[in-house]
Write a protein that holds these residues in place. Structure first.
Motif, short mmCIF file in Angstrom:
data_model
loop_
_atom_site.label_atom_id
_atom_site.label_comp_id
_atom_site.label_asym_id
_atom_site.label_seq_id
_atom_site.Cartn_x
_atom_site.Cartn_y
_atom_site.Cartn_z
N LYS A 25 0.81 -1.22 0.00
CA LYS A 25 0.00 0.00 0.00
C LYS A 25 0.85 1.27 0.00
CE LYS A 25 -4.04 -2.16 2.11
NZ LYS A 25 -5.02 -2.14 3.21
N SER A 26 1.71 1.43 1.00
CA SER A 26 2.52 2.65 1.03
C SER A 26 3.66 2.60 0.03
CB SER A 26 3.10 2.86 2.44
OG SER A 26 4.15 1.94 2.70
N LEU A 27 4.01 1.39 -0.46
CA LEU A 27 5.08 1.18 -1.44
C LEU A 27 6.44 1.67 -0.93
CD1 LEU A 27 3.22 2.11 -4.76
CD2 LEU A 27 3.44 -0.12 -3.64
N ASN A 28 6.59 1.71 0.37
CA ASN A 28 7.88 2.06 0.97
C ASN A 28 8.69 0.77 1.13
OD1 ASN A 28 10.03 3.11 2.36
ND2 ASN A 28 8.81 4.16 3.90
N TRP A 29 9.22 0.30 0.00
CA TRP A 29 9.92 -0.99 -0.01
C TRP A 29 11.20 -0.94 0.81
CZ3 TRP A 29 9.45 -3.39 -5.60
CH2 TRP A 29 8.09 -3.57 -5.87
N GLY A 30 11.83 0.22 0.90
CA GLY A 30 13.04 0.33 1.69
C GLY A 30 12.78 0.07 3.16
N LEU A 31 11.70 0.67 3.69
CA LEU A 31 11.35 0.46 5.09
C LEU A 31 10.90 -0.98 5.31
CD1 LEU A 31 10.90 1.43 7.95
CD2 LEU A 31 8.68 2.35 7.24
N ALA A 32 10.13 -1.53 4.36
CA ALA A 32 9.71 -2.93 4.47
C ALA A 32 10.92 -3.85 4.50
CB ALA A 32 8.78 -3.29 3.32
N ALA A 33 11.91 -3.56 3.64
CA ALA A 33 13.11 -4.39 3.62
C ALA A 33 13.89 -4.26 4.92
CB ALA A 33 13.99 -3.99 2.44
N ALA A 34 13.96 -3.05 5.48
CA ALA A 34 14.67 -2.87 6.75
C ALA A 34 13.97 -3.61 7.88
CB ALA A 34 14.77 -1.37 7.08
N LEU A 35 12.64 -3.53 7.93
CA LEU A 35 11.89 -4.28 8.95
C LEU A 35 12.10 -5.78 8.79
CD1 LEU A 35 8.53 -2.26 8.88
CD2 LEU A 35 10.22 -2.26 10.72
N GLY A 36 12.06 -6.25 7.52
CA GLY A 36 12.28 -7.67 7.27
C GLY A 36 13.69 -8.12 7.64
N THR A 37 14.66 -7.26 7.38
CA THR A 37 16.05 -7.60 7.73
C THR A 37 16.23 -7.69 9.24
OG1 THR A 37 16.85 -6.50 5.72
CG2 THR A 37 18.45 -6.90 7.46
#
Length: 534
Positions: A497-509
């Protein structure tokens, strides 16, 4: 004797039937067997690379990758390197920014759109600021002085300002002090004609600035201001102010023009954010993932209190995962023991019942719990029917953390049962009989003889359930409501939804790192060598 050795000569190497040395033939055979073995495992290796290794590497790269600003405005970024962060940047920054924002090519427009989205992650409202500036950049390049006047004082954008000046241009006093401006205003086509111009001719703005500066220098402006004052006091104050700043406006027209588009361009914080985000490698996603950010001076500070959500979510996810693991262990241990000790005919039937959830869709199982747990659901209706609850005091068990834990425990229970059952099945009943024959009562024999042998199964099931629970998404999304959401739900939100893939990747990492830390702790405390799946 020596003569006999000399006649024998050096030993000849062993060879194959075709004359190939045996050592070479063995090396070739070994190499061929290794190649065949590699080709056999190559499909599995490729599958692991494509579905596991590459996604993890891509996630790690996305968590620090930050190319958007540098790709959209490289010249501006280069000029910002010379800015010390004090006040507004130098004029070269504004010039480069307007030039790059005014590029209407398809690729540049796409880059600017991505830049606006990236900057919006740092400060809400940046996307609209970039879009507005992109639309105005080409006009600024064509007529910078018009926007510069508005940036100097927004009253130049007032609809009544220029018509009032146009009316004053007909007077002899105005024409005497500002002759060229008056002549240009008289050529301005106004009115209701389809050929009417909404704003004066472009050359009017620099001409007005030049004449205002000269009129103030020679004192003739003082003769004009009473006339303007009689018509409009605001306009008189505006002309006097503009005459004072005319030199600065003409020296820095692009700076004032950009401020005229939006006052935020006149704030150092706006340019500080752009400079901070312009680096191709960033750790801001990781800072955001732990509720921190950079301040205007580049120091790491806490996010505002209303933005501090991710640390709490990580802690909640860990607590829920531990709770679900403990609940599964308590429920699965007696089931596994029963499966392992029952006769095969009955044990197999019970094992089928344990495996039955695997043959049912996860979505079906989760929605079934919605039917069971809702306020008007089966469980509440049963409790009301039995008189345990009144109709007005039904228990809220859905769309909260209670529903999340119940549904996750049910879904993950087989992952705890199967490892423990496979270990318990290998434990010989003779151990318990021997303990009983030596005088131990059933409880002591079970705790001191049987349970220690089940530790490998407990460890395998616990770590399996915990790792699955810490990354669970579907069940909390369906039955958790706002209170039962876990960190995986927010990762999905930023991806979809927000398309903030960088933040999603950081949370996943960070989540992946947490799992690895837990795995390391388990190895230190229990030992991976002791973990068995049967």
């Amino acid at each position: 004797m020596a003569h006999a050795v000399e006649e024998a000569g050096p030993a000849r190497p062993l060879t194959m039937a075709d004359g190939t040395p045996l050592k070479v033939a063995l090396a070739r055979a070994t190499r061929r067997s290794k190649i065949r073995a590699f080709l056999l495992v190559a499909p599995l290796l490729l599958f692991i690379l494509v579905t596991f290794i590459f996604p993890i590497v891509d996630m790690l790269m996305r968590s620090v990758d930050n190319p958007e600003v540098n790709e959209a405005i490289p010249q501006t970024v280069a000029e910002l390197e010379n800015w010390d962060g004090e006040g507004l940047p130098q004029d070269a920054v504004f010039a480069a920014f307007i030039q790059e924002m005014g590029d209407r090519s398809e690729g540049q427009r796409r880059n600017i759109g991505r830049m606006g989205a990236r900057l919006n992650y740092e400060d809400g409202g940046f996307r609209s600021l970039i879009n507005k500036s992109q639309r105005a950049a080409a006009k600024i390049q064509d007529d910078p002085m018009q926007f510069a006047l508005v940036g100097f004082d927004e009253r130049w954008e007032d609809k009544a300002t220029w018509p009032t000046l146009d009316a004053l241009a007909e007077t002899p006093e105005f024409a005497e002090v500002l002759p060229e401006t008056a002549a240009l205003l008289r050529k301005w086509e106004t009115g209701n004609s389809p050929f009417a111009e909404k704003t004066p001719k472009p050359e009017t703005y620099p001409t007005l600035l030049t004449e205002l500066e000269s009129a103030q220098a020679d004192g003739s402006l003082d003769r004009l201001l009473p006339l303007v004052q009689a018509e409009s006091g605001k306009l008189a104050a505006l002309l006097e102010k503009t005459a004072t700043g005319a030199g600065e406006i003409r020296e820095n027209p692009l700076r004032f023009a950009l401020v005229g588009v939006d006052p935020d361009w006149g704030k150092p914080r706006t340019w500080t954010i752009i400079k901070q985000v312009s680096s191709p490698i960033t750790f801001s996603y990781y800072l955001n993932a732990v509720d921190r950010t950079y301040d205007i001076e580049g120091n790491i500070v806490m996010q505002p209190e209303w933005k501090q959500i991710y640390v709490q979510l990580f802690m909640k996810t860990i607590y829920v995962s531990i709770g679900v693991t403990v609940a599964c262990l308590i429920l699965a241990y007696p089931i596994s023991y029963l499966l392992a000790t029952l006769p095969p005919s009955k044990g197999n039937l019970l094992l089928i019942l344990v495996l039955l959830p695997f043959w049912t869709s996860l979505l079906v199982r989760t929605t079934s719990w919605i039917v069971l747990l809702q306020t008007q659901g089966v469980i509440n209706d049963t409790l009301v029917f039995l008189g345990i609850l009144s109709d007005d005091n039904r228990i809220e068990m859905i769309y909260n953390m209670t529903g999340t834990i119940i549904a996750m425990t049910h879904i993950l229970l087989p992952f705890m049962v199967l490892p423990m059952y496979s270990v318990m099945k290998t434990i010989s009943p003779s151990y318990m009989r021997a303990a009983r024959s030596l005088g131990a009562n059933p409880l002591i024999a079970f705790v001191r003889v049987y349970m220690p042998q089940t530790v490998p199964g407990i460890g395998a099931g616990s770590i399996l359930v915990f790792i699955l629970a810490i990354g669970y998404y579907i069940t909390p999304a369906l039955v958790g409501g706002q209170d039962g959401q876990l960190i995986s739900n927010f990762i999905a939100y930023h991806m979809q939804k927000s398309l903030n893939w960088g933040l999603a990747a950081a949370l996943g990492t960070i989540l992946l790192a947490g799992v690895l830390v837990m795995y390391w702790l388990y190895d230190r405390l229990v030992g991976i060598d002791n973990m068995k799946l049967g």
